[in-house]
Design a protein around this motif. Structure first.
Motif, PDB file in Angstrom:
ATOM      1  N   MET A   1       0.665  -1.199   0.065  1.00 36.38           N
ATOM      2  CA  MET A   1      -0.088  -0.079   0.102  1.00 36.38           C
ATOM      3  C   MET A   1       0.838   1.230  -0.134  1.00 36.38           C
ATOM      4  N   PHE A   2       1.930   1.157   0.595  1.00 40.14           N
ATOM      5  CA  PHE A   2       2.936   2.332   0.645  1.00 40.14           C
ATOM      6  C   PHE A   2       3.280   2.615  -0.668  1.00 40.14           C
ATOM      7  N   GLU A   3       3.954   1.754  -1.472  1.00 39.12           N
ATOM      8  CA  GLU A   3       4.649   1.726  -2.694  1.00 39.12           C
ATOM      9  C   GLU A   3       3.520   2.302  -3.710  1.00 39.12           C
ATOM     10  N   HIS A   4       2.183   1.758  -3.559  1.00 31.48           N
ATOM     11  CA  HIS A   4       1.066   2.216  -4.178  1.00 31.48           C
ATOM     12  C   HIS A   4       0.728   3.783  -4.047  1.00 31.48           C
ATOM     13  N   VAL A   5       0.924   4.037  -2.894  1.00 34.44           N
ATOM     14  CA  VAL A   5       0.588   5.659  -2.584  1.00 34.44           C
ATOM     15  C   VAL A   5       1.734   6.484  -3.260  1.00 34.44           C
ATOM     16  N   ARG A   6       2.982   6.016  -2.934  1.00 33.53           N
ATOM     17  CA  ARG A   6       4.063   6.728  -3.502  1.00 33.53           C
ATOM     18  C   ARG A   6       4.049   6.963  -5.049  1.00 33.53           C
ATOM     19  N   LYS A   7       3.557   5.962  -5.867  1.00 32.32           N
ATOM     20  CA  LYS A   7       3.620   6.087  -7.325  1.00 32.32           C
ATOM     21  C   LYS A   7       2.191   7.178  -7.737  1.00 32.32           C
ATOM     22  N   ARG A   8       1.315   7.127  -6.696  1.00 33.99           N
ATOM     23  CA  ARG A   8       0.169   7.918  -7.219  1.00 33.99           C
ATOM     24  C   ARG A   8       0.221   9.598  -6.727  1.00 33.99           C
ATOM     25  N   HIS A   9       0.968   9.504  -5.770  1.00 36.43           N
ATOM     26  CA  HIS A   9       1.269  11.042  -5.147  1.00 36.43           C
ATOM     27  C   HIS A   9       2.493  11.455  -5.081  1.00 36.43           C
ATOM     28  N   ARG A  10       2.976  12.606  -5.793  1.00 33.05           N
ATOM     29  CA  ARG A  10       4.045  13.220  -5.810  1.00 33.05           C
ATOM     30  C   ARG A  10       4.514  13.838  -4.340  1.00 33.05           C
ATOM     31  N   VAL A  11       3.722  14.381  -3.560  1.00 28.19           N
ATOM     32  CA  VAL A  11       3.801  14.637  -2.342  1.00 28.19           C
ATOM     33  C   VAL A  11       2.758  14.254  -1.365  1.00 28.19           C
ATOM     34  N   PHE A  12       3.208  13.523  -0.208  1.00 29.23           N
ATOM     35  CA  PHE A  12       2.219  13.066   0.621  1.00 29.23           C
ATOM     36  C   PHE A  12       3.083  13.037   2.022  1.00 29.23           C
ATOM     37  N   PHE A  13       1.854  13.098   3.150  1.00 35.27           N
ATOM     38  CA  PHE A  13       2.480  13.095   4.479  1.00 35.27           C
ATOM     39  C   PHE A  13       2.051  12.018   5.310  1.00 35.27           C
ATOM     40  N   VAL A  14       3.073  11.395   5.945  1.00 36.41           N
ATOM     41  CA  VAL A  14       2.758  10.081   6.987  1.00 36.41           C
ATOM     42  C   VAL A  14       3.083  10.318   8.161  1.00 36.41           C
ATOM     43  N   TYR A  15       2.081   9.852   9.109  1.00 36.57           N
ATOM     44  CA  TYR A  15       2.299   9.907  10.622  1.00 36.57           C
ATOM     45  C   TYR A  15       2.863   8.527  11.074  1.00 36.57           C
ATOM     46  N   ILE A  16       3.945   8.352  11.396  1.00 34.51           N
ATOM     47  CA  ILE A  16       4.443   7.145  11.967  1.00 34.51           C
ATOM     48  C   ILE A  16       4.268   7.115  13.579  1.00 34.51           C
ATOM     49  N   GLY A  17       3.606   5.977  14.258  1.00 38.44           N
ATOM     50  CA  GLY A  17       3.579   5.638  15.655  1.00 38.44           C
ATOM     51  C   GLY A  17       2.237   5.561  16.101  1.00 38.44           C
ATOM     52  N   GLY A  18       2.232   5.591  17.201  1.00 39.56           N
ATOM     53  CA  GLY A  18       0.681   5.206  17.894  1.00 39.56           C
ATOM     54  C   GLY A  18      -0.042   6.623  18.596  1.00 39.56           C
ATOM     55  N   GLU A  19      -0.519   6.347  19.465  1.00 44.66           N
ATOM     56  CA  GLU A  19      -1.195   7.463  20.010  1.00 44.66           C
ATOM     57  C   GLU A  19      -0.254   8.422  20.742  1.00 44.66           C
ATOM     58  N   SER A  20      -0.520   9.853  20.442  1.00 49.87           N
ATOM     59  CA  SER A  20       0.574  10.779  21.175  1.00 49.87           C
ATOM     60  C   SER A  20       0.001  12.052  20.933  1.00 49.87           C
ATOM     61  N   PRO A  21       0.580  13.305  21.769  1.00 52.21           N
ATOM     62  CA  PRO A  21      -0.089  14.439  21.360  1.00 52.21           C
ATOM     63  C   PRO A  21       0.415  15.004  19.887  1.00 52.21           C
ATOM     64  N   LEU A  22       1.603  14.445  19.420  1.00 54.06           N
ATOM     65  CA  LEU A  22       2.000  14.677  17.921  1.00 54.06           C
ATOM     66  C   LEU A  22       0.787  14.464  16.852  1.00 54.06           C
ATOM     67  N   LYS A  23       0.364  13.184  17.312  1.00 48.84           N
ATOM     68  CA  LYS A  23      -0.802  12.805  16.466  1.00 48.84           C
ATOM     69  C   LYS A  23      -1.951  13.643  16.540  1.00 48.84           C
ATOM     70  N   GLU A  24      -2.337  14.024  17.685  1.00 51.67           N
ATOM     71  CA  GLU A  24      -3.433  14.850  17.724  1.00 51.67           C
ATOM     72  C   GLU A  24      -3.225  16.319  16.764  1.00 51.67           C
ATOM     73  N   LYS A  25      -1.966  16.855  16.936  1.00 53.54           N
ATOM     74  CA  LYS A  25      -1.638  17.867  16.069  1.00 53.54           C
ATOM     75  C   LYS A  25      -1.630  17.763  14.789  1.00 53.54           C
ATOM     76  N   TYR A  26      -1.262  16.344  14.465  1.00 51.13           N
ATOM     77  CA  TYR A  26      -1.426  15.991  12.944  1.00 51.13           C
ATOM     78  C   TYR A  26      -2.527  15.889  12.295  1.00 51.13           C
ATOM     79  N   ILE A  27      -3.639  15.185  13.187  1.00 54.28           N
ATOM     80  CA  ILE A  27      -5.058  15.236  12.716  1.00 54.28           C
ATOM     81  C   ILE A  27      -5.571  16.732  12.444  1.00 54.28           C
TER      82      ILE A  27
END
Length: 309
Positions: free
Chosen positions: A1-27
C-alpha cells in the motif's frame, strides 16, 4: 500500500507511531489542509528500509524521490511546516501558483525564460536552476522554492519594469520584494553564491508593499491596462477614452461660455427710442411741479451682483 501511494502522489505526509500529542496535532493539521495535499498514518513496519527515524512518533513528507522528517525545534508549528513542504522542490511556475506560494513563507527562485526559444542561453539557465534545486536540496529546501516561468509578462507586473530574459529573479511573494543579480548567471556556482548572499543579507531587496510602492503599482497597472487596450483594439480604445473626454470638454466649454455671457448689460428697446431730455448743461432735467415723476433708471449691475441675484 505504501508503494501504491508513493506512485500515485508526488507529495504526501505520513504519521508514524501510536497515540500521542503529536498525532492529535497531525490530525488537526490534516483537517485544515486536506484540500491541498494527502495525509496518511502507518506503523513503523510499513516505512521503507532507507528511511531512518531518530525517534518515534514522527511525521514525514515524501517528495522529490526522498523524504524529510519534521523537527519541532527547527521547523516550528506543525501546520506551518506542512504548508511549507506541500510543494515539490522544483515547479513550473505561473501566476496562480505564485499566489499559493505566498502562504509558505519561502523565497521563490525562478528562471524566467521563453520555452519556445531553443537558444543555448535559455536551455542552460533552466538546467542550472534545476541542478541547484537537486544538488543543494538539503541546504536550501527550508527557505527556497525553485522553478521556471515561461515569459516575463507576469513578472513585469510585480517588478513594475521590463525584465530582460533569460534571467533569474528571487521573489518574496509575502511582501512583494525581489532580488536581482547584477550580472548574468553562468554556472550553478554563481546561482548558489547569489542565494547564499540573500540568506546572509548582503544583497539588498527591492520593491516591497509600502504605501509608495502601492501607489506606483496602481499607476503601473493603469498604464499597462491602457497600453494593452490600444494594442489589442485601437478603435475600441479611442471610443472608451475619447467619448468621456469629449463629454467633459463640452461641459467645460458650456461652463466657460455661461460665465462670459454674465458680463453683458441688457437694455430695453423703449429706453433706446425715448431718451430722457437733457438740459443745456448736459445734465438730466428735474421733473416740474404737476408733472408725473419720471422713474430714475437704475444703475446697471456689475457681474458679481448679477450672479448674486
Amino acid at each position: 500500500m505504501f508503494e501504491h501511494v508513493r506512485k500515485r502522489h508526488r507529495v504526501f505526509f505520513v504519521y508514524i507511531g501510536g497515540e500521542s500529542p503529536l498525532k492529535e496535532k497531525y490530525i488537526d493539521a490534516a483537517s485544515e489542509l486536506i484540500v491541498y495535499t494527502y495525509f496518511f498514518s502507518a506503523s513503523e513496519e510499513v516505512v521503507p528500509e532507507y528511511v531512518t527515524l531518530k525517534e518515534m512518533p514522527a511525521v514525514l513528507v515524501f517528495k522529490d524521490e526522498t523524504y524529510f522528517v519534521y523537527d519541532e525545534y527547527e521547523d516550528g508549528d506543525l501546520s506551518s511546516w506542512i504548508n511549507r513542504e506541500r510543494f515539490q522542490n522544483y515547479l513550473t511556475v505561473d501566476g496562480f501558483l505564485l499566489y499559493e506560494l505566498g502562504d509558505t513563507g519561502k523565497l521563490v527562485a525562478i528562471a524566467v525564460i521563453d520555452e519556445k526559444n531553443t537558444s543555448v542561453e535559455h536551455i542552460r539557465l533552466k538546467s542550472v536552476i534545476q541542478e541547484v534545486a537537486r544538488d543543494h536540496r538539503d541546504e536550501f529546501h527550508r527557505d527556497f522554492q525553485f522553478g521556471h516561468m515561461d515569459g516575463n509578462d507576469y513578472i513585469n507586473t510585480l517588478l513594475m519594469d521590463e525584465l530582460k530574459i533569460p534571467t533569474v529573479v528571487v521573489l518574496n511573494t509575502s511582501n512583494q520584494q525581489y532580488f536581482l543579480l547584477d550580472r548574468q548567471i553562468q554556472s550553478a556556482e554563481d546561482l548558489v553564491q547569489f542565494i547564499r548572499s540573500i540568506l546572509d543579507g548582503t544583497v539588498e531587496a527591492q520593491g516591497g508593499d509600502s504605501i509608495l510602492q502601492r501607489l506606483k503599482r496602481i499607476a503601473f497597472d493603469a498604464k499597462s491596462t491602457i497600453v494593452s487596450i490600444f494594442k489589442s483594439s485601437p478603435i475600441m480604445g479611442c471610443f472608451l477614452f475619447g467619448l468621456p473626454l469629449g463629454v467633459i470638454s463640452v461641459m467645460c466649454y458650456g461652463i466657460y461660455a455661461a460665465d462670459t455671457d454674465g458680463g453683458y448689460i441688457e437694455v430695453s428697446k423703449s429706453e433706446l427710442e425715448s431718451p430722457e431730455p437733457m438740459d443745456e448743461s448736459g445734465g438730466q432735467q428735474e421733473p416740474r411741479d404737476g408733472d408725473c415723476p419720471v422713474p430714475a433708471v437704475p444703475e446697471p449691475k456689475d457681474v458679481s451682483e448679477k450672479k448674486k441675484d
